[in-house]
Write an enzyme that holds these catalytic residues in place. Structure first.
Site, PDB file in Angstrom:
ATOM      1  N   GLU A 137      45.559  22.116  86.077  1.00 42.45           N
ATOM      2  CA  GLU A 137      46.174  22.660  84.863  1.00 42.45           C
ATOM      3  C   GLU A 137      47.149  23.779  85.209  1.00 42.45           C
ATOM      4  OE1 GLU A 137      43.078  21.908  81.232  1.00 42.45           O
ATOM      5  OE2 GLU A 137      42.634  23.600  82.552  1.00 42.45           O
ATOM      6  N   ASP A 186      46.800  24.128  80.187  1.00 43.95           N
ATOM      7  CA  ASP A 186      45.875  23.451  79.278  1.00 43.95           C
ATOM      8  C   ASP A 186      46.571  23.069  77.978  1.00 43.95           C
ATOM      9  OD1 ASP A 186      43.033  22.768  78.399  1.00 43.95           O
ATOM     10  OD2 ASP A 186      43.591  24.250  76.895  1.00 43.95           O
TER      11      ASP A 186
END
Length: 228
Positions: free
Chosen positions: A118, A48
């Site tokens: 992610e 992220d």
């Protein structure tokens, strides 16, 4: 199986355990007895942040005329769950995920797919470094970012309709509340957006702001205006 995914990703992992970890959803851990199994949640956390850095760096360098607020809005569209889940589907990531039976039955929802994407970014970073992660990610981000910026898709409906109305008609839209119904805890507002004396669109919502946004969306659709 991982060989196939590496081919799709265009990345050959020096440490395949990073890739396996990225593909392991927590539901698989709960349903699989064994010692030393971990889920992809920590890799998702890392990915992220890497996604935020690479996208911010790319947008800053590529769109020098965008303001800080506009850059923030564009990045928000690029990194939202729906976008990342689409990236995951494009590489058929769902078929490689290790999930519990409940998640398998649904094929893994948008949130699962986005989180896994992610985690893949985190895995590539740990195994290959930042530049390799950038080379994997940018071909996916760049065309989408160009579309978002060119068509002003990062604008909310009211801002976009105001731009369009001023460009095409030389008029600034005005909004008027035409109705509200229901008790105070469950009220529905109806708003019309005006171009001069013409009603360009109508919208409803639980508050005036939502109703105005819906009216603007309706007006954009009815006018058929496009930003090229």
């Amino acid at each position: 199986m991982h060989d196939n995914l590496e081919e799709i990703l265009g990345v050959t992992f020096q440490n395949p355990q990073f890739l396996k970890l990225a593909l392991t959803h927590r539901s698989y851990i709960y349903e699989t007895p064994g010692v030393g199994l971990s889920s992809n949640e920590r890799l998702e956390f890392l990915g992220d942040s890497i996604l935020a850095l690479i996208s911010a760096d790319f947008l800053y360098r590529t769109f020098p005329t965008l303001t800080e607020g506009e850059l923030t809005d564009v990045r928000a569209v690029l990194v939202r769950t729906e976008t990342l889940a689409n990236f995951a589907r494009e590489i058929n990531l769902g078929q490689f995920l290790l999930m519990g039976k409940g998640e398998q039955n649904t094929g893994g929802g948008q949130r699962v797919q986005a989180s896994a994407f992610e985690a893949i970014l985190g895995a590539i970073y740990l195994d290959q470094g930042l530049e390799a992660t950038r080379q994997f990610l940018l071909p996916r981000l760049e065309p989408l970012a160009q579309t978002i910026v060119t068509k002003r898709l990062f604008k909310d409906n009211k801002s976009l309709f105001q731009e369009l109305a001023q460009a095409h008609a030389g008029i600034t839209p005005a909004y008027r509340l035409v109705g509200q119904e229901g008790p105070s805890h469950n009220r529905e507002f109806t708003v019309e957006v005006m171009l001069g004396e013409q009603v360009a669109g109508r919208g409803q919502g639980r508050n005036k702001q939502t109703a105005e946004q819906e009216a603007a969306r309706s007006a954009i659709a009815s006018q058929g205006w496009q930003i090229s």
